[in-house]
Design an enzyme around this catalytic site. Structure first.
Site, PDB file in Angstrom:
ATOM      1  CD  GLU A  40      -3.000   4.502   4.077  1.00 61.78           C
ATOM      2  OE1 GLU A  40      -2.893   3.325   4.510  1.00 61.78           O
ATOM      3  OE2 GLU A  40      -3.334   5.461   4.785  1.00 61.78           O
ATOM      4  NE  ARG A  65      -4.142  16.972   5.816  1.00 63.20           N
ATOM      5  CZ  ARG A  65      -4.925  17.740   5.050  1.00 63.20           C
ATOM      6  NH1 ARG A  65      -6.118  18.120   5.487  1.00 63.20           N
ATOM      7  NH2 ARG A  65      -4.532  18.130   3.853  1.00 63.20           N
ATOM      8  CB  CYS A  70     -10.676  -0.147  -4.034  1.00 64.34           C
ATOM      9  SG  CYS A  70     -11.135  -1.816  -3.474  1.00 64.34           S
ATOM     10  CG  HIS A 108     -11.415  -2.435  -7.755  1.00 66.54           C
ATOM     11  ND1 HIS A 108     -10.638  -1.691  -6.901  1.00 66.54           N
ATOM     12  CD2 HIS A 108     -11.786  -1.591  -8.765  1.00 66.54           C
ATOM     13  CE1 HIS A 108     -10.525  -0.455  -7.379  1.00 66.54           C
ATOM     14  NE2 HIS A 108     -11.220  -0.377  -8.495  1.00 66.54           N
ATOM     15  CG  ASP A 122     -11.123   2.889  -9.635  1.00 65.94           C
ATOM     16  OD1 ASP A 122     -10.800   3.109  -8.454  1.00 65.94           O
ATOM     17  OD2 ASP A 122     -11.094   1.754 -10.152  1.00 65.94           O
TER      18      ASP A 122
END
Length: 257
Positions: A40, A65, A70, A108, A122
């Site tokens: 997210e 939580r 990435c 990334h 990943d």
């Protein structure tokens, strides 16, 4: 990462500590992470700065939580895996865009885990592999996330191209990096109008049957390959984040944040 943090992180994932740092334990941890921690970008659309400080990542992902993208998800997972006895290297990747052209370096962050052979781990690329992929394997690798190929990229740099169901995913470098090396691009991703992360709030997570995604106000549910979409009204958004992703918010993420 101390023992108390390891225990709480594993509880967040809903899984047990591997008996030893082997590939089966790695598979279990990756899938558990994908099913428990959403991919997210909500912090960007809540006006919250994203920090790659490990204490901040632990607080966000484990204590509060939440999920992340990435740099956050793979960055913190690298700490857990290292604490569990795995040998982990941070790798930078260039994500393929339109026309099959790879983007900038550090676009990334992915992980290399060395066991009897090197593995690609990943949990921060959204809809991707359920399991670690063999970095030295050149044959097709299939799992619940689809079909994957890891092949040598053009040129003589030793980079690797990773494809998913025939589509280019990212070009992976082989040299190691530190998490701090990703800070400038992490800042760009959360601030630049050219970053796709600043366009709209996205929250997505692997489920036992497929994937659930909330993109802006559209709820996308994929079950056994069948996709349904529904536009939510404003009163449904906060309950949707809570019920589908376990994320409790006090306000709605907005692209204007």
């Amino acid at each position: 990462m101390d023992e108390s943090r390891i225990t709480r992180y594993l509880d967040r994932l809903g899984t047990n500590r591997p008996a030893e740092p082997d590939v089966q334990g790695l598979r279990t941890l990756q899938l558990a992470h994908l099913r428990a921690v959403p991919f997210e970008n909500l912090s960007i659309h809540l006006g919250e700065p994203i920090s790659l400080d490990l204490d901040a990542l632990y607080d966000k992902i484990v204590i509060r939580r939440r999920g992340g993208f990435c740099y956050e998800l793979n960055g913190l997972l690298a700490e857990l895996l290292t604490a569990l006895g795995y040998r982990v290297t941070l790798l930078a990747a260039r994500v393929f865009g339109g026309g099959g052209v790879p983007g900038p370096l550090f676009d990334h962050l992915a992980l290399r885990v060395d066991l009897d052979e090197p593995w690609l781990v990943d949990v921060g690329f959204g809809d991707f592999s359920d399991e670690p992929l063999r970095l030295d394997g050149r044959a097709e690798q299939k799992n619940g996330g689809g079909a994957f190929l890891v092949g040598l990229a053009p040129g003589d740099h030793g980079d690797l191209d990773v494809t998913h169901n025939g589509d280019p995913g990212y070009r992976l470098t082989v040299r190691p990096y530190e998490l701090a090396d990703f800070v400038p691009m992490c800042w760009w991703q959360q601030t630049s109008p050219k970053s796709h992360f600043t366009k709209a709030p996205v929250c997505s997570m692997r489920t036992a049957e497929g994937r659930i995604t909330l993109r802006d106000r559209k709820l996308i549910d994929t079950v056994d390959g069948e996709r349904t979409e529904r536009d939510l009204d404003e009163t449904e958004l906060l309950p949707a984040y809570r019920d589908h992703f376990g994320i409790t918010l006090d306000r709605i993420p907005s692209a204007k944040a």
